[in-house]
Structures are given as C-alpha cells and as structure tokens.
Write an enzyme that holds these catalytic residues in place. Structure first.
Site, PDB file in Angstrom:
ATOM      1  N   LYS A   1       0.854  -1.204   0.000  1.00  9.97           N
ATOM      2  CA  LYS A   1       0.000   0.000   0.000  1.00  9.97           C
ATOM      3  C   LYS A   1       0.884   1.247   0.000  1.00  9.97           C
ATOM      4  O   LYS A   1       1.689   1.449   0.907  1.00  9.97           O
ATOM      5  CB  LYS A   1      -0.921  -0.007   1.231  1.00  9.97           C
ATOM      6  CG  LYS A   1      -1.771   1.260   1.384  1.00  9.97           C
ATOM      7  CD  LYS A   1      -2.713   1.187   2.595  1.00  9.97           C
ATOM      8  CE  LYS A   1      -3.416   2.523   2.834  1.00  9.97           C
ATOM      9  NZ  LYS A   1      -4.286   2.516   4.030  1.00  9.97           N
TER      10      LYS A   1
ATOM     11  N   ASP B   1      -2.845  10.069   3.742  1.00 10.09           N
ATOM     12  CA  ASP B   1      -4.242   9.663   3.907  1.00 10.09           C
ATOM     13  C   ASP B   1      -4.963  10.645   4.821  1.00 10.09           C
ATOM     14  O   ASP B   1      -4.936  10.517   6.044  1.00 10.09           O
ATOM     15  CB  ASP B   1      -4.292   8.244   4.497  1.00 10.09           C
ATOM     16  CG  ASP B   1      -5.727   7.780   4.733  1.00 10.09           C
ATOM     17  OD1 ASP B   1      -6.662   8.433   4.223  1.00 10.09           O
ATOM     18  OD2 ASP B   1      -5.903   6.746   5.414  1.00 10.09           O
TER      19      ASP B   1
ATOM     20  N   LYS C   1     -10.384  12.660   8.274  1.00 12.20           N
ATOM     21  CA  LYS C   1      -9.898  12.261   9.599  1.00 12.20           C
ATOM     22  C   LYS C   1      -9.890  13.478  10.524  1.00 12.20           C
ATOM     23  O   LYS C   1      -9.874  14.621  10.053  1.00 12.20           O
ATOM     24  CB  LYS C   1      -8.467  11.724   9.480  1.00 12.20           C
ATOM     25  CG  LYS C   1      -8.359  10.357   8.839  1.00 12.20           C
ATOM     26  CD  LYS C   1      -6.917   9.861   8.866  1.00 12.20           C
ATOM     27  CE  LYS C   1      -6.782   8.517   8.175  1.00 12.20           C
ATOM     28  NZ  LYS C   1      -7.466   7.419   8.882  1.00 12.20           N
TER      29      LYS C   1
ATOM     30  N   ASP D   1     -12.541   6.910   3.917  1.00  9.02           N
ATOM     31  CA  ASP D   1     -11.288   6.692   4.647  1.00  9.02           C
ATOM     32  C   ASP D   1     -10.851   5.218   4.596  1.00  9.02           C
ATOM     33  O   ASP D   1      -9.747   4.884   4.981  1.00  9.02           O
ATOM     34  CB  ASP D   1     -11.464   7.155   6.100  1.00  9.02           C
ATOM     35  CG  ASP D   1     -10.131   7.386   6.792  1.00  9.02           C
ATOM     36  OD1 ASP D   1      -9.089   7.355   6.101  1.00  9.02           O
ATOM     37  OD2 ASP D   1     -10.146   7.595   8.022  1.00  9.02           O
TER      38      ASP D   1
ATOM     39  N   GLU E   1      -9.776   3.613   2.204  1.00 11.85           N
ATOM     40  CA  GLU E   1      -9.287   3.739   0.828  1.00 11.85           C
ATOM     41  C   GLU E   1      -8.216   2.713   0.499  1.00 11.85           C
ATOM     42  O   GLU E   1      -8.016   2.391  -0.669  1.00 11.85           O
ATOM     43  CB  GLU E   1      -8.740   5.156   0.596  1.00 11.85           C
ATOM     44  CG  GLU E   1      -7.272   5.382   1.015  1.00 11.85           C
ATOM     45  CD  GLU E   1      -7.018   5.190   2.510  1.00 11.85           C
ATOM     46  OE1 GLU E   1      -7.980   5.304   3.287  1.00 11.85           O
ATOM     47  OE2 GLU E   1      -5.867   4.901   2.890  1.00 11.85           O
TER      48      GLU E   1
ATOM     49  N   ARG F   1      -8.027  -0.495   0.945  1.00 14.49           N
ATOM     50  CA  ARG F   1      -8.585  -1.674   0.272  1.00 14.49           C
ATOM     51  C   ARG F   1      -9.022  -1.351  -1.144  1.00 14.49           C
ATOM     52  O   ARG F   1      -9.024  -2.208  -2.014  1.00 14.49           O
ATOM     53  CB  ARG F   1      -9.718  -2.253   1.132  1.00 14.49           C
ATOM     54  CG  ARG F   1     -10.852  -1.319   1.366  1.00 14.49           C
ATOM     55  CD  ARG F   1     -11.707  -1.728   2.566  1.00 14.49           C
ATOM     56  NE  ARG F   1     -11.146  -1.301   3.845  1.00 14.49           N
ATOM     57  CZ  ARG F   1     -11.719  -1.521   5.027  1.00 14.49           C
ATOM     58  NH1 ARG F   1     -12.864  -2.180   5.110  1.00 14.49           N
ATOM     59  NH2 ARG F   1     -11.149  -1.104   6.129  1.00 14.49           N
TER      60      ARG F   1
END
Ligand code: BES
Ligand code: MN
Ligand code: ZN
Length: 497
Positions: A266, A271, A278, A348, A350, A352
């Site tokens: 990943k 993020d 977040k 969030d 994301e 996966r």
C-alpha cells in the site's frame, strides 16, 4: 559500515575496541573473562564497584587495558546470562553500536556472538548485531538546519570467530547488512513528508532501484493506462488528489522462469481520509500510510543486494487520499478491475480500494503466492498494539511460513481469521460489496474485503498499521516488516533447494 570476520586471538588482535558481553550478577562471557585475566581483574573491579550491573543495554568503556593489543574494551550488558532474550540482545547490540559510534573508535571487533539467545544460533546474533548497527546509526537525511556529522564515526565492525564459524558469520553479516539497508530505506521513505514523498517521488525511487540493479526492472503505469485496465476502484481514490496516481512494478529476477512471489505494498503517500475526513489529531502520521510500499522497496533492494535465487515482483499502487471536489463521496459506487462493484460507505477505507485493483493486476504475473503489506486499519493497533503485525491468509501453509519467518527474524506476526462468518458484514444494498464492515472486527472485515479479490491465488495480507512506525517522542518509521519478508524469501529458497 564495513563488516569483517576475524579468527585472531583476543590478546593479539589489534583494533580500536574489543566488545565483550557481561551479564547480570557479575557474570562474564568467555571473552570478558579472558580479558579480565589478562588485564589484572580490571573488569571484576568495575563490577565490584557497582559501575556495571550487566543490565541489557548498559555499556562501559575501558581504555588501555593491560595484556591486549587493542586500545579500548567496551563492556556491553546483555541481561541474565542463562535468559538472554531476542529483545535484550537487540537492546544490547543497538547500545553497542551507539556507544562505539560516539567513542572515537573507528574500528571494533565484537565478541557478542558468544551470547546464547533463546533457541537462536550464533549466526543469528551476528546478523542481528549488523542489522541493529545499521538501524541504530540511521540518520534521517533531510536536515533540519546544519547537519552535525559524527566525529570519528565507527567505520569497521568485525566479528570474533573460529575456523568453524568463520564462513557462516561472514554470510550472516552480509545478510544483516542487506536487511539493515533495506529497513533504513523503508524508514527513510516513510519518514519523508507527504509533500516530498508523493506517488511521483515513489515512482522515481523505483526507477532508481531499477537502474541500480541489473536484476530489477521497473515499470510505471500512469492513470490513463490504469483506466484502460479498468482500475475504477484505485482511480476513484486518486481522483480526489492533485497528485497523479502511479502503479509501480519492480520485477526482481534471480531464478530463471520460476513463478514469482508477488509483494503488493500500500503506497498511500498521505491519507487525509478523503471526504470522510480524519480528525486533525495526529493526522501528520498519515504520511506513514505508504509504509507497506516502503517495505516492498526495502525488501526488493535487500534481495537484489544479496542476489538471492528467487523471483519477486513488487507491485505498489500509490496515491493520496484527499478531500477534493472530485473526490469519492460516501455512497458512491465504483467498478473494480475485477468487475465487482463497490459501494464506498467511508472514503477513509481507501487502502482496500487501491489494493483490490493491484491484487487483481497481480494475476498477470502468474504468482506462486501474493503477499500484500498495508497500514490498513487502526483496529489492528487495538487488537495487537505496536509489537505485532496482523497476518491473514487464504492458505494456512502460507500463513505458517510468514509466522515462522516472523519468529526467525524476531519481526513477529500473529494470525487472525478471515472466516466467511464475517463476510456478510460487507453486504451492500447497492453494489456487490461495501468497503466497510461496521464497527466489529475492523481488521478482519478489511482482510475479508481483500479476500474477495484474491480467490485465484494463494494470498496473505499483513496489516502493519501498528508496527510500521513509532508515535510520540520516538516518532519514526521502523523498517518493519522488511526482516520478516526477507526471512520469508530466504526460508522459501532454503525449502526449495
Ligand atoms: N491508513 C488508515 C489506517 C490507519 C489508521 C493506520 C490509524 C494507522 C493508524 C486506513 O486507511 C483507514 O483510515 N482505515 C480506517 C478504516 C475504517 C474507515 C473502516 C480506520 O482504521 O479507521
Ligand atoms: Mn484511510
Ligand atoms: Zn489509509
């Protein structure tokens, strides 16, 4: 650092510093005892005065000890003699490296290989000493102001061996150096801020690795090419960011046309959560959301350095997850490369979404096995804390091999289930699958989501959200799970030979 092995006698071996172990309750290792005798009980006197208790990680420097050719002797505490654990040995050898580097000695020879660590071999202690030396001396390279270089840094570290251990110690040192370098590369990439370490930057690093090693071939797919492949899930995440996504492939060829191990990392360079933003508390640490990919970079460089006879393909989907006018919205439905539709209930989740397309893409390499490495869920930190990587797999032999590699390298994982009991949590009214599975077992449902895209091959998933970096005062990437991954590959080579 240069590493070497020596079979010279302690008394006549000439180096800037000899390193010997002492234990709690005043017990001395064989080398410490020998130096103590040559030097008129100099070590016993220090212990008797209470200056050295032998606690793991304690160090004490002696100068001009009589009866030996070396100018210094470094005593290193290793804990209880009959109960030295992997952790106490790591603490001791890291302390050794720092003490040597700060001492003015530019060469040293370690006798720590005579310390017995649980069920580990002497070679293990040599390898671990090298890894700990490399990682203890790592310095983040983006200077804050004027960098202060260490005066007289340690340059050469030797290992005291005999005819029987000479060759295996040399191999162990070489292996340790490659793993240490790989960990430091992973740490450096992880520590770089999100405005520098973008998907484009990671792609450039991968190209540089391809140029550095003849055995590694790097290719980069741009967004248009990913669109042609139908990677609607991955691209939906990247659409919310001004940084273009990259799909990086590093193909290491060390074993003719054997089926490769595919490592999927990943590579979320930041993020923010997207529209499901977040909270600001600790959000800076989401620059570490590419640590899975960093571990793939570190593993590929380590095995290329070692010229290992195995084929490994590193696949890195890299993107940011940002809140933009064009970003994914809760309720959006996207179509993955596999053709499955996904309802995005939380933007969030994301990781996966980018991994599922990268996993489908991995099919084209006709993999022996696929292992993905991802800072996937905060829930894994609740379950396992920061010591242990979460291991999930659709094949028990593969899970066992990863767990064993974790034990061997002391970079450990623990298995969690992906039983189909959990799959209904991912049911969606509006798509084939939802991207979140509710508040229970968040790490398991994340893995279950990935399992829907890995039915065609043996696959394991490592959730490293807890192990990839430290928070707080010691904030920084750890370089994990490079040791586990390299060990996994070493064990596979051993098993197949
Ligand atoms: N990158 C995070 C996981 C993460 C969170 C790692 C905190 C380390 C510390 C991931 O993309 C994420 O945001 N996961 C969500 C999933 C949830 C929305 C189902 C999480 O764990 O909160
Ligand atoms: Mn997220
Ligand atoms: Zn993430």
């Amino acid at each position: 650092m240069q590493y070497f092995v020596t079979t010279e006698a302690l008394a006549t071996h000439k180096t800037d510093c000899l390193v010997v172990a002492v234990f709690e309750q005043g017990q001395l290792s064989a080398s410490a005892q020998a130096i103590n005798e040559l030097g008129n009980d100099v070590i016993s006197r220090i212990i008797d005065r209470g200056d050295m208790s032998g606690k793991a990680g304690q160090t004490f420097m002696l100068h001009d000890v009589e009866g030996i050719a070396s100018t210094r002797v470094l005593l290193v505490g290793c804990g209880k003699q009959d109960k030295v654990t992997e952790n106490s040995f790591n603490t001791a050898s890291s302390a050794m490296a720092k003490a040597l580097n700060d001492s003015g000695a530019s060469s040293a020879t370690s006798c720590l290989a005579e310390v017995t660590v649980n069920d580990k071999s002497a070679s293990w202690t040599v390898r671990q000493t090298v890894i700990n030396t490399e990682t203890a001396l790592y310095k983040y390279s983006l200077a804050t102001s004027e960098p202060k270089p260490t005066e007289n840094p340690l340059e050469k570290l030797g290992f005291n061996a005999n005819a029987a251990t000479n060759d295996e110690f040399a191999v162990a040192a070489k292996t340790g150096q490659a793993i240490g370098n790989g960990m430091n590369l992973a740490r450096e990439l992880g520590n770089f801020p999100g405005n520098i370490c973008t998907p484009t930057y990671l792609a450039e690093q991968a190209i540089a690795i391809g140029q550095r090693f003849d055995s590694v071939e790097t290719t980069i797919l741009e967004e248009e090419e990913m669109a042609e492949l139908g990677m609607g899930s991955f691209l939906s995440v990247s659409r919310g960011s001004r940084q273009p996504a990259k799909l990086i492939t590093m193909n290491y060829q060390g074993a003719g046309d054997d089926k490769p191990v595919v490592l999927v990392g990943k590579g979320l360079t930041f993020d923010a959560g997207g529209i499901s933003l977040k909270s600001s508390q600790g959000m800076d640490e989401m620059k570490y959301d590419m640590c899975g990919s960093a571990s793939v970079f570190g593993t590929i460089t380590a095995i290329a350095e070692l010229n290992l006879p195995i084929n490994v393909v590193g696949v890195v989907p890299s993107s940011e997850n940002m809140p933009d006018g064009d970003a994914n919205k809760p309720g959006d439905v996207v179509t993955s490369m596999a053709g499955k539709t996904i309802e995005i209930l939380n933007t969030d989740a994301e990781g996966r979404l980018i991994l599922c397309d990268a996993l489908t893409y991995s099919e084209r390499f006709d993999p022996a096995v696929v292992v993905d490495i991802a800072t996937l869920t905060g829930a894994i930190i609740v379950a396992l804390g920061s010591h242990t990587t979460g291991v999930f797999s659709n094949n028990q032999d593969l899970a066992d091999a990863l767990l064993q590699a974790g034990t061997d390298s002391h970079d450990r994982g623990w298995q969690l289930p992906i039983w189909d009991d959990y799959q209904p949590q991912l049911d969606s009214n509006f798509a084939d699958i939802a991207n979140i599975g509710g508040k229970e077992a968040g790490s398991v449902t994340a893995a279950c989501f990935l399992s829907r895209f890995t039915e065609k091959f043996d696959w394991a998933h490592l959730d490293i959200a807890g192990t990839a970096w430290n928070s707080g005062k010691a904030k920084g990437a750890t370089g994990r799970p490079v040791p586990m991954l390299v060990q996994f590959l070493l064990n596979r080579i051993e098993a197949n030979s």
